[in-house]
Design a protein around this motif. Structure first.
Motif, PDB file in Angstrom:
ATOM      1  N   LEU A  94       0.811  -1.218   0.000  1.00 14.95           N
ATOM      2  CA  LEU A  94       0.000   0.000   0.000  1.00 14.95           C
ATOM      3  C   LEU A  94       0.848   1.273   0.000  1.00 14.95           C
ATOM      4  N   PRO A  95       1.876   1.400   0.854  1.00 15.07           N
ATOM      5  CA  PRO A  95       2.724   2.607   0.758  1.00 15.07           C
ATOM      6  C   PRO A  95       3.420   2.748  -0.591  1.00 15.07           C
ATOM      7  N   VAL A 103       2.273   1.700  -3.570  1.00 15.84           N
ATOM      8  CA  VAL A 103       1.291   2.164  -4.556  1.00 15.84           C
ATOM      9  C   VAL A 103       0.932   3.628  -4.321  1.00 15.84           C
ATOM     10  N   ARG A 104       0.758   4.018  -3.065  1.00 21.97           N
ATOM     11  CA  ARG A 104       0.415   5.405  -2.764  1.00 21.97           C
ATOM     12  C   ARG A 104       1.524   6.360  -3.185  1.00 21.97           C
ATOM     13  N   SER A 105       2.776   6.000  -2.923  1.00 20.68           N
ATOM     14  CA  SER A 105       3.885   6.883  -3.291  1.00 20.68           C
ATOM     15  C   SER A 105       4.002   7.030  -4.799  1.00 20.68           C
ATOM     16  N   VAL A 163       1.492   6.663  -7.003  1.00 25.09           N
ATOM     17  CA  VAL A 163       0.320   7.382  -7.511  1.00 25.09           C
ATOM     18  C   VAL A 163       0.421   8.868  -7.201  1.00 25.09           C
ATOM     19  N   PHE A 164       0.744   9.221  -5.953  1.00 20.26           N
ATOM     20  CA  PHE A 164       0.747  10.623  -5.560  1.00 20.26           C
ATOM     21  C   PHE A 164       1.946  11.389  -6.105  1.00 20.26           C
ATOM     22  N   VAL A 217       0.069  13.114  -8.992  1.00 19.60           N
ATOM     23  CA  VAL A 217      -1.211  13.766  -8.719  1.00 19.60           C
ATOM     24  C   VAL A 217      -0.964  15.209  -8.312  1.00 19.60           C
ATOM     25  N   TYR A 258       5.255  16.041   0.375  1.00 19.86           N
ATOM     26  CA  TYR A 258       5.248  14.609   0.103  1.00 19.86           C
ATOM     27  C   TYR A 258       5.262  14.286  -1.395  1.00 19.86           C
ATOM     28  N   PRO A 259       4.577  15.032  -2.263  1.00 21.88           N
ATOM     29  CA  PRO A 259       4.618  14.687  -3.685  1.00 21.88           C
ATOM     30  C   PRO A 259       6.027  14.695  -4.276  1.00 21.88           C
ATOM     31  N   ASN A 274       7.859  11.748  -2.937  1.00 21.48           N
ATOM     32  CA  ASN A 274       7.443  10.547  -3.652  1.00 21.48           C
ATOM     33  C   ASN A 274       8.081  10.473  -5.033  1.00 21.48           C
TER      34      ASN A 274
END
Length: 294
Positions: free
Chosen positions: A42-43, A45-47, A49-50, A53, A262-263, A266
């Motif tokens: 999950l971390p 995939v989130r990193s 994706v974001f 974004v 954070y973006p 990432n």
């Protein structure tokens, strides 16, 4: 008087499986799968994706552009440090594993087998602090060299730069790769080595031409795992090197701690993912090619 023929002993009835179906098996592995999914998948995939974004919710490449413009030198620096560390790890692990397998001096082999494993039990944060006190300009290494007369005090210099990072990463990971490599070498049939020795081949030639080609896959696995460790450690670059350029992990922590961005952090992480993914792809390609050639 007729005799009744002996009946053949009937085979025992097959036992019913303890757990029918795969439901119980899935239930047993569910905690492990849940931990992997929540803590790693999950971390990840989130990193990813974001990193693409925008603040208003649309797709954007601005985060990648900002990360490369601000930290492009750090990305290149991280790649070069990782490659130099892996080269030193490979050379040292091959030398130590080869001597443990082919060494002719029993006491030297025993001493080396006892000594080389120590860094395995030392955390990276302790390794970073040890390197900081050992490689500084007035550290233990220069002090010993000056006391022995091998170094002029005016010529002393600090190794708390890329050299310190390479030495620290290599010192920490060499025992791990050597442990894998020495075990793989010890499992090889010694008849080919003994035949080469009888024909006049030296130990170095036996190591390079006989042992190393047979443990190449194990060496690559150890180097890939070491690359993952090098690209994910934060304590060592923050302790050993002060300033820029530095490792991407330090810049990611700096971006989050001081800017809450954070973006962009990432986006920096994507470069680490790509580097490790390329290494894994090369390993799989070489493995499939070797299997196809057999």
């Amino acid at each position: 008087m007729t005799s009744i023929p002996d009946r053949a002993a009937a085979p025992p009835a097959p036992r019913a499986p303890l757990f029918r179906g795969s439901g119980m098996g899935l239930l047993l592995v569910a905690p492990a799968l849940a931990a992997i999914a929540l803590l790693y998948a999950l971390p990840l995939v989130r990193s990813v994706v974001f990193a693409f974004v925008a603040e208003e919710g649309g797709f954007t490449l601005d985060h990648l552009r900002t990360a490369f413009e601000l930290y492009g030198r750090d990305v290149v620096f991280s790649i070069l440090v990782a490659l130099a560390s892996l080269a030193l790890i490979a050379i040292s692990s091959i030398a130590i594993g080869g001597y443990l397998t082919l060494g002719a001096t029993p006491w030297a082999v025993s001493a080396l087998r006892w000594l080389y494993r120590w860094p395995l039990f030392i955390p990276f944060i302790v390794a970073g602090q040890t390197a900081r006190t050992f490689l500084a300009k007035n550290g233990l290494m220069n002090g010993l060299l000056m006391e022995s007369g091998l170094l002029d005090p005016l010529s002393a210099q600090s190794f708390l730069d890329w050299r310190g990072l390479v030495l620290t990463f290599a010192w920490k990971q060499i025992p791990f790769v050597t442990l894998l490599l020495a075990g793989a070498m010890a499992s090889i049939d010694r008849s080919s080595v003994e035949a080469a020795r009888n024909l006049g081949a030296g130990r170095f030639r036996c190591l390079i031409q006989i042992l190393l080609p047979q443990v190449k896959g194990t060496l690559l696995v150890g180097l890939i795992l070491s690359l993952v460790q090098i690209m994910s450690v934060l304590s060592v670059p923050m302790m050993v090197i002060a300033g820029n350029p530095t490792m991407m992990t330090a810049m990611m922590a700096h971006r989050v701690t001081y800017y809450g961005d954070y973006p962009v952090a990432n986006a920096l992480g994507l470069f680490s993912y790509l580097l490790t993914a390329v290494a894994a792809w090369l390993y799989l390609r070489m493995t499939l090619r070797d299997e196809a050639s057999r």
